[in-house]
Design a protein around this motif. Structure first.
Motif, PDB file in Angstrom:
ATOM      1  N   GLN A 151       0.837  -1.199   0.000  1.00 31.69           N
ATOM      2  CA  GLN A 151       0.000   0.000   0.000  1.00 31.69           C
ATOM      3  C   GLN A 151       0.871   1.248   0.000  1.00 31.69           C
ATOM      4  O   GLN A 151       0.611   2.203  -0.720  1.00 31.69           O
ATOM      5  CB  GLN A 151      -0.918  -0.009   1.230  1.00 31.69           C
ATOM      6  CG  GLN A 151      -1.882  -1.170   1.265  1.00 31.69           C
ATOM      7  CD  GLN A 151      -2.993  -0.999   0.257  1.00 31.69           C
ATOM      8  OE1 GLN A 151      -3.645   0.035   0.200  1.00 31.69           O
ATOM      9  NE2 GLN A 151      -3.214  -2.012  -0.563  1.00 31.69           N
TER      10      GLN A 151
ATOM     11  N   GLU B  24       3.987   1.361  -1.018  1.00 37.54           N
ATOM     12  CA  GLU B  24       4.698   1.416  -2.303  1.00 37.54           C
ATOM     13  C   GLU B  24       3.817   2.015  -3.380  1.00 37.54           C
ATOM     14  O   GLU B  24       4.264   2.859  -4.169  1.00 37.54           O
ATOM     15  CB  GLU B  24       5.125   0.011  -2.724  1.00 37.54           C
ATOM     16  CG  GLU B  24       6.315  -0.484  -1.965  1.00 37.54           C
ATOM     17  CD  GLU B  24       6.842  -1.774  -2.531  1.00 37.54           C
ATOM     18  OE1 GLU B  24       6.225  -2.309  -3.466  1.00 37.54           O
ATOM     19  OE2 GLU B  24       7.869  -2.242  -2.022  1.00 37.54           O
ATOM     20  N   ALA B  25       2.558   1.564  -3.423  1.00 34.30           N
ATOM     21  CA  ALA B  25       1.654   2.072  -4.451  1.00 34.30           C
ATOM     22  C   ALA B  25       1.449   3.567  -4.279  1.00 34.30           C
ATOM     23  O   ALA B  25       1.481   4.324  -5.254  1.00 34.30           O
ATOM     24  CB  ALA B  25       0.323   1.333  -4.382  1.00 34.30           C
ATOM     25  N   ALA B  26       1.239   4.004  -3.042  1.00 31.99           N
ATOM     26  CA  ALA B  26       1.031   5.432  -2.798  1.00 31.99           C
ATOM     27  C   ALA B  26       2.275   6.222  -3.187  1.00 31.99           C
ATOM     28  O   ALA B  26       2.184   7.264  -3.843  1.00 31.99           O
ATOM     29  CB  ALA B  26       0.697   5.659  -1.328  1.00 31.99           C
ATOM     30  N   THR B  27       3.443   5.698  -2.802  1.00 31.26           N
ATOM     31  CA  THR B  27       4.689   6.385  -3.137  1.00 31.26           C
ATOM     32  C   THR B  27       4.863   6.469  -4.646  1.00 31.26           C
ATOM     33  O   THR B  27       5.267   7.500  -5.180  1.00 31.26           O
ATOM     34  CB  THR B  27       5.882   5.636  -2.521  1.00 31.26           C
ATOM     35  OG1 THR B  27       5.598   5.410  -1.142  1.00 31.26           O
ATOM     36  CG2 THR B  27       7.150   6.447  -2.634  1.00 31.26           C
TER      37      THR B  27
ATOM     38  N   LEU C 197      -3.429   9.497   3.994  1.00 33.67           N
ATOM     39  CA  LEU C 197      -4.486   9.119   3.056  1.00 33.67           C
ATOM     40  C   LEU C 197      -4.589   7.616   2.853  1.00 33.67           C
ATOM     41  O   LEU C 197      -5.637   7.108   2.477  1.00 33.67           O
ATOM     42  CB  LEU C 197      -4.232   9.787   1.691  1.00 33.67           C
ATOM     43  CG  LEU C 197      -4.137  11.316   1.697  1.00 33.67           C
ATOM     44  CD1 LEU C 197      -3.692  11.823   0.346  1.00 33.67           C
ATOM     45  CD2 LEU C 197      -5.488  11.908   2.064  1.00 33.67           C
ATOM     46  N   VAL C 198      -3.498   6.901   3.080  1.00 34.63           N
ATOM     47  CA  VAL C 198      -3.504   5.475   2.730  1.00 34.63           C
ATOM     48  C   VAL C 198      -3.277   4.576   3.951  1.00 34.63           C
ATOM     49  O   VAL C 198      -4.051   3.657   4.196  1.00 34.63           O
ATOM     50  CB  VAL C 198      -2.433   5.185   1.649  1.00 34.63           C
ATOM     51  CG1 VAL C 198      -2.334   3.697   1.375  1.00 34.63           C
ATOM     52  CG2 VAL C 198      -2.760   5.946   0.373  1.00 34.63           C
TER      53      VAL C 198
ATOM     54  N   LEU D 184       2.684   6.700  -6.839  1.00 42.13           N
ATOM     55  CA  LEU D 184       1.793   7.701  -7.432  1.00 42.13           C
ATOM     56  C   LEU D 184       2.343   9.110  -7.226  1.00 42.13           C
ATOM     57  O   LEU D 184       1.786  10.079  -7.742  1.00 42.13           O
ATOM     58  CB  LEU D 184       0.403   7.621  -6.803  1.00 42.13           C
ATOM     59  CG  LEU D 184      -0.485   6.452  -7.204  1.00 42.13           C
ATOM     60  CD1 LEU D 184      -1.819   6.539  -6.483  1.00 42.13           C
ATOM     61  CD2 LEU D 184      -0.708   6.428  -8.700  1.00 42.13           C
ATOM     62  N   GLY D 185       3.405   9.214  -6.413  1.00 43.28           N
ATOM     63  CA  GLY D 185       4.000  10.529  -6.168  1.00 43.28           C
ATOM     64  C   GLY D 185       3.580  11.157  -4.849  1.00 43.28           C
ATOM     65  O   GLY D 185       3.841  12.330  -4.617  1.00 43.28           O
ATOM     66  N   MET D 186       2.904  10.377  -3.989  1.00 47.62           N
ATOM     67  CA  MET D 186       2.511  10.946  -2.700  1.00 47.62           C
ATOM     68  C   MET D 186       3.742  11.106  -1.803  1.00 47.62           C
ATOM     69  O   MET D 186       4.666  10.303  -1.848  1.00 47.62           O
ATOM     70  CB  MET D 186       1.511  10.029  -1.998  1.00 47.62           C
ATOM     71  CG  MET D 186       0.144  10.017  -2.624  1.00 47.62           C
ATOM     72  SD  MET D 186      -0.999   9.141  -1.549  1.00 47.62           S
ATOM     73  CE  MET D 186      -2.324   8.817  -2.688  1.00 47.62           C
ATOM     74  N   THR D 187       3.706  12.152  -0.988  1.00 42.75           N
ATOM     75  CA  THR D 187       4.772  12.340  -0.008  1.00 42.75           C
ATOM     76  C   THR D 187       4.557  11.353   1.139  1.00 42.75           C
ATOM     77  O   THR D 187       3.513  10.700   1.234  1.00 42.75           O
ATOM     78  CB  THR D 187       4.743  13.758   0.566  1.00 42.75           C
ATOM     79  OG1 THR D 187       3.501  13.936   1.249  1.00 42.75           O
ATOM     80  CG2 THR D 187       4.859  14.798  -0.527  1.00 42.75           C
TER      81      THR D 187
ATOM     82  N   GLN E  68       1.451  12.347   3.067  1.00 42.16           N
ATOM     83  CA  GLN E  68       0.203  11.995   2.373  1.00 42.16           C
ATOM     84  C   GLN E  68      -0.037  10.495   2.437  1.00 42.16           C
ATOM     85  O   GLN E  68      -1.162  10.048   2.669  1.00 42.16           O
ATOM     86  CB  GLN E  68       0.282  12.428   0.906  1.00 42.16           C
ATOM     87  CG  GLN E  68       0.128  13.921   0.699  1.00 42.16           C
ATOM     88  CD  GLN E  68       0.280  14.294  -0.764  1.00 42.16           C
ATOM     89  OE1 GLN E  68       1.120  13.743  -1.474  1.00 42.16           O
ATOM     90  NE2 GLN E  68      -0.530  15.228  -1.220  1.00 42.16           N
TER      91      GLN E  68
ATOM     92  N   PRO F  50      -5.896   5.374   7.442  1.00 40.77           N
ATOM     93  CA  PRO F  50      -7.287   4.924   7.286  1.00 40.77           C
ATOM     94  C   PRO F  50      -7.422   3.398   7.326  1.00 40.77           C
ATOM     95  O   PRO F  50      -8.404   2.873   7.816  1.00 40.77           O
ATOM     96  CB  PRO F  50      -7.687   5.469   5.915  1.00 40.77           C
ATOM     97  CG  PRO F  50      -6.773   6.597   5.665  1.00 40.77           C
ATOM     98  CD  PRO F  50      -5.484   6.270   6.342  1.00 40.77           C
ATOM     99  N   GLN F  51      -6.404   2.705   6.794  1.00 39.54           N
ATOM    100  CA  GLN F  51      -6.491   1.245   6.821  1.00 39.54           C
ATOM    101  C   GLN F  51      -6.070   0.685   8.172  1.00 39.54           C
ATOM    102  O   GLN F  51      -6.552  -0.360   8.601  1.00 39.54           O
ATOM    103  CB  GLN F  51      -5.626   0.651   5.711  1.00 39.54           C
ATOM    104  CG  GLN F  51      -6.181   0.984   4.346  1.00 39.54           C
ATOM    105  CD  GLN F  51      -5.420   0.294   3.247  1.00 39.54           C
ATOM    106  OE1 GLN F  51      -5.468  -0.913   3.103  1.00 39.54           O
ATOM    107  NE2 GLN F  51      -4.712   1.075   2.463  1.00 39.54           N
TER     108      GLN F  51
END
Ligand SMILES: Nc1ncnc2c1ncn2[C@@H]1O[C@H](COP(=O)(O)OP(=O)(O)O)[C@@H](O)[C@H]1O
Ligand SMILES: [Mg+2]
Lengths: 253, 332
Positions: B202, B204-207, B219-220, B209-212, B215, B223-224
């Protein structure tokens, strides 16, 4: 044709264990490159270096002519700030073996979160492009489902759409069909084939030799951290020169 | 129609003798509890009530409720008790907010690769989990013995933005500090377990996408992590509600302090303890119900179908009850 990815002598070690030992390769814009090789040869590590999920130790790695993770100025290499690295990652899409969809978000929210939070796209526009992409991968009916409610093949198609929603200039695929039941592999490969036709630059780590033969412009064989052979699919897959590639192909074919 | 086609054979379920014996024992125990709760006893002083009718004086003992329910009723909604209830709720909320916010920060620090962040977080947890919260309350209540003034400014440079005497650390502030800081240590462990439970993919996927990092966390991951964090946090809230009663010992007039004040005057100790218990029970019950619905909310996406609400479960039970009679009959 301009160069999208260029690697010159890229090395990477985990602790004292060398994983990449001087990778050289060039991927032109619009080209599809399939990266093949035995498990543990460093394929995932190399992909992750391209979008700086991992930091390479030495060598030159460029995406669209820009050094990954560094800035060259007055003969010195300056490390990029986290913010610059994030901005560059947003231009490179990545698809994982295990999909890695955000489990707590619906399919639609998976597709708009990056656009909105990273690129600052307004919600209406993000939803609009997300719906177009879902239609393109054939999943417009599933936008309000959660990932756990989808089959593996559907999840991977959503994952591809999520990466495309960022309008990347380069797509990295790390064994996108390896976690799928055999009958679901085809639907994911179809989406990737369409993507290749649309002119997307793609680096695909895969064991699907049929796909490589049909879609790839170049096939590179990575073994023990170096590119052993590379060339057109018919050359590399049809006339393997090294014993290692020959024995690898005999195992996967 | 022939008799054969019509006849139905009844299926006789196995009789569970042990279950019946067990049920009987439980029923007797329940009867005993109800009986003692609502029994009457002669007034302890031995006072008799005497009436003279037709020149004859008849005396009989005065009976009162064993649990003095009329006294309970008299104080249950008295203004002192209600004020105590409100302060108990306020202490619980403020201490939990401090505990959760600080706890998440400490958890993130402990998971950091930076030793300079991880080590203090570890020491914090070690200290606050290693000393009793009751003792910590007394420490904060008496902090004025250690520091005369509380000052906000730039350390070592004699720059001061704000300064106040530690006399302002009243019982309530000491309770908020003590309960909140202590809770942070426990919440950090809960938050850490929650964050660790989220699959690395999770992040890795967020990273990718360019999330800091921030974030990705906000955001990821968090919440989980909530699905794992919420149930024990609900337990912490309920536990905190009860732990606030310790503050009575540092001059805080929350619920337990309030009833203590009342019985100090009228010596009706037991009914006032019952008053406190009834309020604590009421509040913890309401919280448990809230907890169920919050857990259900955060389970979305993790389960293919969310857990049933009690109402839905009751409906289903009733439906299967109806269904069973059909199942136990088979046509031959
Ligand atoms: N985070 C890590 N720490 C230590 N070793 C790692 C790590 N990631 C990968 N490796 C090692 O690096 C080698 C190459 O891994 P990887 O790039 O995943 O290979 P491939 O994708 O080709 O199967 C393997 O031997 C693996 O054990
Ligand atoms: Mg791999």
């Amino acid at each position: 044709m301009s160069t999208m990815v260029e690697a010159r002598g890229v090395t990477k070690a985990y602790g004292h264990v060398p994983v990449l030992r001087g990778v050289d390769l060039v991927v032109a814009q619009g080209e599809v490159m399939c990266l093949i090789g035995p498990s543990g040869s460093g394929k995932s590590t190399f992909l992750r270096c391209i979008n700086h999920l991992e930091k390479h130790d030495a060598g030159e790695l460029r995406v669209e002519g820009e050094l990954v993770g560094y800035r060259l100025q007055n003969g010195k290499l300056y490390e990029q700030s986290d913010k610059q690295i994030c901005a560059e990652r947003a231009n490179i899409g990545m698809v994982f073996q295990r999909f890695n969809l955000f489990q707590h978000l619906t399919v639609l929210d998976n597709l708009i979160i990056g656009q909105m939070k990273v690129k600052g796209v307004k919600e209406d526009a993000a939803v609009k492009s997300a719906r177009e992409l879902l239609a393109r991968v054939g999943l417009d009916a599933k936008e309000s489902n959660y990932p756990a409610q989808l089959s593996g093949g559907q999840q991977q198609r959503v994952a591809i759409a999520r990466a495309l929603a960022m309008e990347p200039r380069l797509m990295l695929f790390d064994e996108p069909t390896s976690a799928l039941d055999p009958e679901l592999v085809g639907e994911v490969l179809d989406v990737m084939r369409d993507l290749a036709k649309s002119g997307m630059t793609m680096i695909v780590v895969t064991h699907e030799m049929g796909f490589a033969r049909e879609v790839a412009n170049t096939v590179c064989f990575l073994d023990q951290g170096v590119i052993e052979e590379s060339g057109t699919p018919s050359d590399v897959l049809g006339n393997p020169r090294s014993d290692r590639l020959r024995s690898f192909l005999s195992k996967v074919l | 129609m022939s008799k054969d086609q019509q006849s139905e054979v009844e299926v006789v379920p196995v009789r569970h003798v042990g279950q019946w014996v067990g049920a009987a024992v439980v029923l007797i125990a329940i009867a005993m509890v109800v009986h003692t709760l609502f029994s009457k006893v002669p007034l302890q002083s031995g006072l008799n009530k005497c009436v003279t009718t037709a020149g004859k004086r008849v005396c009989h003992p005065i009976f009162i409720w064993r649990f003095q329910w009329n006294t309970v009723g008299q104080y249950l909604f008295s203004s002192e008790v209600l004020h105590g209830v409100i302060l108990t709720l306020q202490l619980t909320v403020v201490a939990m907010v401090i505990g959760i916010v600080l706890g998440v920060i400490i958890a993130v620090m402990r998971l950091s690769n930076n030793r300079l962040l991880a080590a203090p977080a570890w020491v914090y947890t070690w200290f606050f989990r290693g000393t009793p919260v009751y003792v910590q309350l007394f420490f904060w209540f008496n902090i004025g013995l250690l520091y005369k003034r509380f000052t906000l400014g730039v350390p070592f440079l004699h720059v001061t933005f704000f300064s106040t005497s530690t006399n302002v650390i009243t019982g309530v502030w000491a309770a908020i500090l003590g309960l909140g800081l202590n809770e942070a240590a426990y919440m950090s462990e809960i938050a850490r377990a929650g964050i660790i439970s989220v699959d690395e993919g999770q992040t890795e996927a967020a990273t990718s996408l360019g999330m800091t990092k921030g974030q990705t966390l906000r955001l990821v991951v968090l919440p989980q992590a909530m699905r794992v964090i919420i149930p024990p946090t609900g337990n912490e809230v309920i536990s905190m509600l009860k732990t606030t009663s310790l503050a009575a010992s540092i001059a805080v007039i929350e619920l337990f302090g309030a009833v203590q004040n009342i019985w100090a005057n009228n010596f009706k100790t037991l009914p006032l303890i019952v008053v406190a218990c009834l309020w604590y029970l009421f509040m913890t019950t309401v919280m448990s119900i809230g907890q169920f619905y919050i857990e259900r909310h955060f389970a979305r996406g993790a389960l293919r179908s969310p857990p049933m609400t009690p109402v839905q479960r009751l409906r289903k039970d009733l439906r299967t009850l109806g269904g069973r009679t059909r199942l136990t009959r088979m046509t031959s």
